[in-house]
Scaffold this active site. Structure first.
Site, PDB file in Angstrom:
ATOM      1  N   PHE A  13      38.411  42.017  42.569  1.00  0.00           N
ATOM      2  CA  PHE A  13      37.762  42.338  43.842  1.00  0.00           C
ATOM      3  C   PHE A  13      38.798  42.781  44.888  1.00  0.00           C
ATOM      4  CE2 PHE A  13      36.474  39.873  47.817  1.00  0.00           C
ATOM      5  CZ  PHE A  13      35.905  40.984  48.429  1.00  0.00           C
ATOM      6  N   LYS A  91      48.432  28.194  34.025  1.00  0.00           N
ATOM      7  CA  LYS A  91      49.503  29.048  33.483  1.00  0.00           C
ATOM      8  C   LYS A  91      49.565  30.373  34.240  1.00  0.00           C
ATOM      9  CE  LYS A  91      49.761  27.906  28.547  1.00  0.00           C
ATOM     10  NZ  LYS A  91      49.309  28.432  27.238  1.00  0.00           N
ATOM     11  N   TYR A 145      43.433  25.284  39.979  1.00  0.00           N
ATOM     12  CA  TYR A 145      43.610  26.400  40.919  1.00  0.00           C
ATOM     13  C   TYR A 145      44.473  25.956  42.111  1.00  0.00           C
ATOM     14  CZ  TYR A 145      42.092  30.280  43.987  1.00  0.00           C
ATOM     15  OH  TYR A 145      42.037  31.386  44.812  1.00  0.00           O
ATOM     16  N   GLN A 162      67.086  30.365  46.365  1.00  0.00           N
ATOM     17  CA  GLN A 162      68.078  30.312  45.278  1.00  0.00           C
ATOM     18  C   GLN A 162      68.567  31.700  44.849  1.00  0.00           C
ATOM     19  OE1 GLN A 162      66.647  27.682  42.232  1.00  0.00           O
ATOM     20  NE2 GLN A 162      68.344  28.114  40.843  1.00  0.00           N
ATOM     21  N   HIS A 181      32.424  40.791  41.855  1.00  0.00           N
ATOM     22  CA  HIS A 181      31.685  40.751  40.594  1.00  0.00           C
ATOM     23  C   HIS A 181      30.313  40.106  40.852  1.00  0.00           C
ATOM     24  CE1 HIS A 181      30.745  40.174  36.430  1.00  0.00           C
ATOM     25  NE2 HIS A 181      31.936  40.626  36.034  1.00  0.00           N
TER      26      HIS A 181
HETATM   27  P1  NAD Z   1      39.049  38.331  41.120  1.00  0.00           P
HETATM   28  O1  NAD Z   1      38.703  37.288  40.112  1.00  0.00           O
HETATM   29  O2  NAD Z   1      38.053  39.370  41.449  1.00  0.00           O
HETATM   30  O3  NAD Z   1      40.385  39.066  40.730  1.00  0.00           O
HETATM   31  C1  NAD Z   1      41.402  38.445  39.996  1.00  0.00           C
HETATM   32  C2  NAD Z   1      41.931  39.467  38.989  1.00  0.00           C
HETATM   33  O4  NAD Z   1      42.991  38.854  38.242  1.00  0.00           O
HETATM   34  C3  NAD Z   1      40.848  39.896  37.992  1.00  0.00           C
HETATM   35  O5  NAD Z   1      40.868  41.285  37.855  1.00  0.00           O
HETATM   36  C4  NAD Z   1      41.262  39.195  36.704  1.00  0.00           C
HETATM   37  O6  NAD Z   1      40.846  39.903  35.542  1.00  0.00           O
HETATM   38  C5  NAD Z   1      42.774  39.153  36.858  1.00  0.00           C
HETATM   39  N1  NAD Z   1      43.399  38.084  36.068  1.00  0.00           N
HETATM   40  C6  NAD Z   1      43.040  36.791  35.984  1.00  0.00           C
HETATM   41  N2  NAD Z   1      43.884  36.131  35.170  1.00  0.00           N
HETATM   42  C7  NAD Z   1      44.785  37.048  34.711  1.00  0.00           C
HETATM   43  C8  NAD Z   1      45.896  36.990  33.827  1.00  0.00           C
HETATM   44  N3  NAD Z   1      46.278  35.832  33.230  1.00  0.00           N
HETATM   45  N4  NAD Z   1      46.598  38.123  33.600  1.00  0.00           N
HETATM   46  C9  NAD Z   1      46.237  39.294  34.180  1.00  0.00           C
HETATM   47  N5  NAD Z   1      45.182  39.427  35.023  1.00  0.00           N
HETATM   48  C10 NAD Z   1      44.471  38.303  35.284  1.00  0.00           C
HETATM   49  O7  NAD Z   1      39.470  37.532  42.443  1.00  0.00           O
HETATM   50  P2  NAD Z   1      39.859  38.075  43.886  1.00  0.00           P
HETATM   51  O8  NAD Z   1      38.897  37.520  44.834  1.00  0.00           O
HETATM   52  O9  NAD Z   1      40.102  39.521  43.863  1.00  0.00           O
HETATM   53  O10 NAD Z   1      41.241  37.312  44.110  1.00  0.00           O
HETATM   54  C11 NAD Z   1      42.493  37.967  43.970  1.00  0.00           C
HETATM   55  C12 NAD Z   1      43.602  37.005  44.370  1.00  0.00           C
HETATM   56  O11 NAD Z   1      43.404  36.606  45.733  1.00  0.00           O
HETATM   57  C13 NAD Z   1      43.645  35.740  43.529  1.00  0.00           C
HETATM   58  O12 NAD Z   1      44.974  35.393  43.282  1.00  0.00           O
HETATM   59  C14 NAD Z   1      42.975  34.722  44.408  1.00  0.00           C
HETATM   60  O13 NAD Z   1      43.451  33.430  44.148  1.00  0.00           O
HETATM   61  C15 NAD Z   1      43.368  35.193  45.800  1.00  0.00           C
HETATM   62  N6  NAD Z   1      42.390  34.754  46.813  1.00  0.00           N
HETATM   63  C16 NAD Z   1      41.166  35.358  46.924  1.00  0.00           C
HETATM   64  C17 NAD Z   1      40.254  34.893  47.858  1.00  0.00           C
HETATM   65  C18 NAD Z   1      38.897  35.511  48.056  1.00  0.00           C
HETATM   66  O14 NAD Z   1      38.104  34.995  48.866  1.00  0.00           O
HETATM   67  N7  NAD Z   1      38.551  36.602  47.426  1.00  0.00           N
HETATM   68  C19 NAD Z   1      40.596  33.803  48.676  1.00  0.00           C
HETATM   69  C20 NAD Z   1      41.835  33.208  48.508  1.00  0.00           C
HETATM   70  C21 NAD Z   1      42.734  33.705  47.585  1.00  0.00           C
END
Ligand code: NAD
Ligand code: UDP
Length: 327
Positions: A13, A91, A145, A162, A181
């Site tokens: 997203f 991980k 998480y 470091q 999604h």
């Molecule tokens: P999302 O789930 O739509 O996007 C995450 C993406 O990471 C997906 O495309 C997924 O396929 C990919 N992914 C997951 N595990 C993976 C792996 N092991 N290797 C490669 N790709 C992998 O979520 P989002 O809302 O777009 O969030 C993106 C980032 O922003 C995340 O790190 C999330 O923790 C952080 N975040 C989002 C929000 C929010 O409200 N949307 C809030 C706080 C933090």
């Protein structure tokens, strides 16, 4: 030569909007994603640009590129999906961030890391400033998480101290908008999809818990401002401080969609934070950034996008999208 930029989680997203903004400003963007919680639909329009490449890859496995900037976004972000395979979530946060930092150390790249308001857990302090150290259950359902993201922040600042890696850390609060999604399971996408389908809106608990929702275009502007700011070597909250209960959100979605759906109440998931609101004084002061999109306007744009998509192209990434997980 144009900036070479790696975006992990770039098909997700937030990642898809970030990749588009970076491609638009002429950077050469490499999007790395396992497609666990995303689909190619979000980045398909970018594939026609010569300055955009996509690679399917799991960030837990080391990788190598020659880049100037790394945006480290890979991680499932919706509770149902990050709790589906909690060990892999941990991980992804820890080893995935380590791999991004090792690459940055090798090629002298700056790292922008997507951290989260979840590192504050169920906060005793409201709103939450960056100085608040948080209240996280280290062994609960959300810990894979929350603690993963806390460890990733530790790695960011230890690599800076470091190994002099240049890091920027954004603590992102609940963000919504097009490209979410539809089977994400987060509250905004659930309420919109339910309202449009004429299904009951699933309110967890009594719906008095609060969140503060930021529209995606505002958030991406904040991320870009932080990523390019000189010397901001401390975590920065990015979010919209306007706070709503889940019942208020449900009624607003019903009002905008004109849906006749009803609210039904389901059990509150374990460790669900009772309130959340960012203190964005630092983002305003250091970056000159603050969000400008109201929840009503952002929801209108998001609902229009959900109305426009072909739902048959989307399927649930895990079975955990329809309801809250209880302990
Ligand atoms: P999302 O789930 O739509 O996007 C995450 C993406 O990471 C997906 O495309 C997924 O396929 C990919 N992914 C997951 N595990 C993976 C792996 N092991 N290797 C490669 N790709 C992998 O979520 P989002 O809302 O777009 O969030 C993106 C980032 O922003 C995340 O790190 C999330 O923790 C952080 N975040 C989002 C929000 C929010 O409200 N949307 C809030 C706080 C933090
Ligand atoms: N929620 C809800 N109905 C849903 C999905 C979520 O009432 O269909 C609640 C959830 O319990 C939480 C809030 O909405 O209190 C935000 O949930 P979300 O999963 O969007 O994000 P997070 O809990 O990670 O902030």
């Amino acid at each position: 030569m144009s900036t070479r930029t790696l975006v992990t989680g770039g098909a997700g997203f937030l990642g898809s909007h970030l990749c588009k903004a970076l491609v638009d400003r002429g950077e050469h963007v490499i999007c790395l994603d396992s497609l666990f919680t995303s689909r190619m639909e979000t980045i398909e329009p970018l594939l026609e640009f010569s300055n955009f490449e996509f690679l399917k890859h799991d960030v837990v496995v080391p990788y190598n590129f020659d880049v100037d900037v790394i945006y480290n976004l890979a991680c499932p972000a919706a509770p149902g999906h990050y709790q589906y395979d909690p060990v892999h979530t941990l991980k992804t946060s820890v080893i995935g961030s380590l791999n991004a930092l090792e690459l940055a150390k090798r090629c002298g790249a700056r790292v922008f890391h997507a951290s989260t308001s979840e590192i504050y857990g169920d906060p005793e302090l409201h709103p939450q400033p960056e100085s608040y150290k948080g209240s996280v259950n280290p062994i609960g359902l959300r810990a894979c998480y929350d603690e993963g993201k806390r460890a990733a922040e530790t790695l960011m600042f230890d690599f800076h101290r470091q190994h002099q890696v240049d890091v920027r850390v954004a603590r992102i609060f609940n963000t919504y908008g097009p490209n979410m999604h539809p089977f994400d399971g987060r509250v905004v996408s659930n309420f919109i999809c339910q309202a449009l389908a004429g299904d009951d809106l699933t309110v967890f608990g009594d719906g008095t818990q609060t969140r503060s929702f930021c529209y995606v275009s505002d958030l991406i502007q904040g991320c870009l401002a932080l990523a390019s700011a000189p010397d901001v070597l401390e975590p920065i909250n990015l979010g919209n401080p306007e706070e709503f209960t889940m019942v208020e959100l449900a009624h607003l979605v019903l009002e905008i969609t004109g849906s006749k759906s009803k609210l039904i109440y389901k059990p509150l998931p374990a460790d669900d934070p009772s309130k959340r609101q960012p203190d964005i004084a630092k983002a305003k002061g250091l970056l000159g950034w603050s969000p400008s999109t109201t929840l009503e306007s952002g929801l209108q744009q998001t609902i229009a996008w959900f109305e426009s998509i072909d739902m048959s192209k989307w399927s649930p990434p895990t079975p955990n999208w329809a309801g809250g997980l209880t302990a």
